[in-house]
Design a protein around this motif. Structure first.
Motif, PDB file in Angstrom:
ATOM      1  N   ALA A  13      10.872   3.574  -6.112  1.00  0.00           N
ATOM      2  CA  ALA A  13       9.761   2.644  -7.006  1.00  0.00           C
ATOM      3  C   ALA A  13       8.388   2.800  -6.077  1.00  0.00           C
ATOM      4  O   ALA A  13       8.333   3.133  -4.867  1.00  0.00           O
ATOM      5  CB  ALA A  13      10.434   1.238  -7.291  1.00  0.00           C
ATOM      6  N   ALA A  14       7.459   2.837  -6.901  1.00  0.00           N
ATOM      7  CA  ALA A  14       6.068   2.612  -6.370  1.00  0.00           C
ATOM      8  C   ALA A  14       5.225   1.563  -6.801  1.00  0.00           C
ATOM      9  O   ALA A  14       5.342   1.528  -8.089  1.00  0.00           O
ATOM     10  CB  ALA A  14       5.405   4.031  -6.385  1.00  0.00           C
ATOM     11  N   LEU A  15       4.378   0.828  -6.174  1.00  0.00           N
ATOM     12  CA  LEU A  15       3.564  -0.065  -6.523  1.00  0.00           C
ATOM     13  C   LEU A  15       2.407  -0.278  -5.501  1.00  0.00           C
ATOM     14  O   LEU A  15       2.596  -0.305  -4.312  1.00  0.00           O
ATOM     15  CB  LEU A  15       4.486  -1.451  -6.767  1.00  0.00           C
ATOM     16  N   SER A  16       1.329  -0.435  -5.998  1.00  0.00           N
ATOM     17  CA  SER A  16       0.139  -0.563  -5.159  1.00  0.00           C
ATOM     18  C   SER A  16      -0.648  -1.593  -5.727  1.00  0.00           C
ATOM     19  O   SER A  16      -0.925  -1.883  -6.873  1.00  0.00           O
ATOM     20  CB  SER A  16      -0.724   0.701  -4.992  1.00  0.00           C
ATOM     21  N   ASP A  17      -1.374  -2.458  -4.647  1.00  0.00           N
ATOM     22  CA  ASP A  17      -2.273  -3.633  -5.175  1.00  0.00           C
ATOM     23  C   ASP A  17      -3.357  -3.550  -4.040  1.00  0.00           C
ATOM     24  O   ASP A  17      -3.327  -3.380  -2.863  1.00  0.00           O
ATOM     25  CB  ASP A  17      -1.439  -5.008  -4.659  1.00  0.00           C
ATOM     26  N   ASN A  25      -8.814  -0.526  -5.496  1.00  0.00           N
ATOM     27  CA  ASN A  25      -7.717  -0.003  -4.886  1.00  0.00           C
ATOM     28  C   ASN A  25      -7.862   1.332  -4.138  1.00  0.00           C
ATOM     29  O   ASN A  25      -8.447   2.195  -4.764  1.00  0.00           O
ATOM     30  CB  ASN A  25      -6.593   0.070  -5.546  1.00  0.00           C
ATOM     31  N   ASP A  27      -5.647   2.987  -2.238  1.00  0.00           N
ATOM     32  CA  ASP A  27      -4.414   3.667  -2.038  1.00  0.00           C
ATOM     33  C   ASP A  27      -3.963   4.570  -2.992  1.00  0.00           C
ATOM     34  O   ASP A  27      -4.500   4.514  -4.116  1.00  0.00           O
ATOM     35  CB  ASP A  27      -3.224   2.698  -2.179  1.00  0.00           C
ATOM     36  N   LEU A  29      -0.685   7.547  -3.956  1.00  0.00           N
ATOM     37  CA  LEU A  29       0.763   7.695  -3.817  1.00  0.00           C
ATOM     38  C   LEU A  29       1.314   8.877  -4.289  1.00  0.00           C
ATOM     39  O   LEU A  29       0.657   9.337  -5.023  1.00  0.00           O
ATOM     40  CB  LEU A  29       1.798   6.543  -4.621  1.00  0.00           C
ATOM     41  N   CYS A  31       4.886  10.700  -5.536  1.00  0.00           N
ATOM     42  CA  CYS A  31       6.127  10.734  -5.462  1.00  0.00           C
ATOM     43  C   CYS A  31       6.704  12.092  -6.266  1.00  0.00           C
ATOM     44  O   CYS A  31       6.424  11.873  -7.479  1.00  0.00           O
ATOM     45  CB  CYS A  31       6.592   9.447  -6.341  1.00  0.00           C
ATOM     46  N   TRP A  38       7.828  12.204  -0.583  1.00  0.00           N
ATOM     47  CA  TRP A  38       6.910  11.121  -0.901  1.00  0.00           C
ATOM     48  C   TRP A  38       5.722  10.846   0.222  1.00  0.00           C
ATOM     49  O   TRP A  38       5.795  11.288   1.367  1.00  0.00           O
ATOM     50  CB  TRP A  38       7.770   9.943  -0.607  1.00  0.00           C
TER      51      TRP A  38
END
Length: 201
Positions: A13-17, A25, A27, A29, A31, A38
């Motif tokens: 799972a991937a989540l960014s804040d 943001n 960031d 990612l 995947c 990754w």
């Protein structure tokens, strides 16, 4: 992951804040389970340059690994030779990202000083090969305990390692956000690489 003799099943799972101190943001990612690849990049530089740096970094790693995997024989039983070859490929991908981000900043004065952390992981049967620059950490969870697999490239971490400050002093240091290695602030960076054994679950 399952053994290299069976089809590996990976759940992710991937989540960014953006957190509390940033308006946007920075960031990025990556995947790519079809490549068992990754990456996490935490950009810096302001004026949207951090998000440019982090996105360019993960895009470059993806492209380099996609091309590199075609030339390497990483299938079958594990060997240190294969792990070293995979680590060199990942290191080369991070170096390519470093050069690309640095060149973009050189060509556009609005992006001067931009850079990013970059932590990558590539699965290879029962082994994960890691390559990392900066302080975006990779952990392994086993037996209900998390172990940090990467080393923070920060001034605080260096001072702690040298015995110049205590852990308590590190918590309150005004140098908490000083990164000593990043992708893009020079045309070359030292990349940490190694590999670790994986277990099901």
């Amino acid at each position: 992951m399952t053994s290299s003799h069976a089809t590996a099943v990976v759940h992710f799972a991937a989540l960014s804040d953006p957190g509390k101190s940033r308006a946007h943001n920075e960031d990025s990612l990556l995947c790519a389970p079809q490549m068992a690849l990754w990456a996490v990049a935490d950009g810096m530089g302001g004026h949207a340059a951090g998000e440019v740096a982090s996105q360019e970094a993960v895009d470059t790693v993806y492209g380099m690994v996609k091309r590199g995997k075609r030339t390497l024989d990483l299938e079958g039983a594990f060997s240190e030779e294969k792990a070293r070859a995979a680590a060199r490929m990942l290191e080369g991908a991070v170096q390519a990202a470093t050069y690309m981000v640095f060149a973009m900043a050189e060509l556009d004065t609005n992006k001067a000083g931009m850079g990013t952390t970059l932590s990558t992981m590539m699965g290879m049967g029962d082994v994960a090969v890691l390559a990392q620059v900066g302080d975006s950490r990779i952990y392994r969870v086993r037996g209900g305990e998390a172990s940090q697999l990467t080393e923070d490239h920060t001034l605080i971490a260096w001072q702690l390692k040298q015995g110049l400050i205590t852990a308590e002093e590190a918590k309150h240091s005004r140098h908490r956000n000083v990164i000593t290695r990043a992708v893009g602030n020079r045309d070359y960076v030292q990349v940490d690489t190694h590999w670790v054994e994986l277990e099901v679950g």
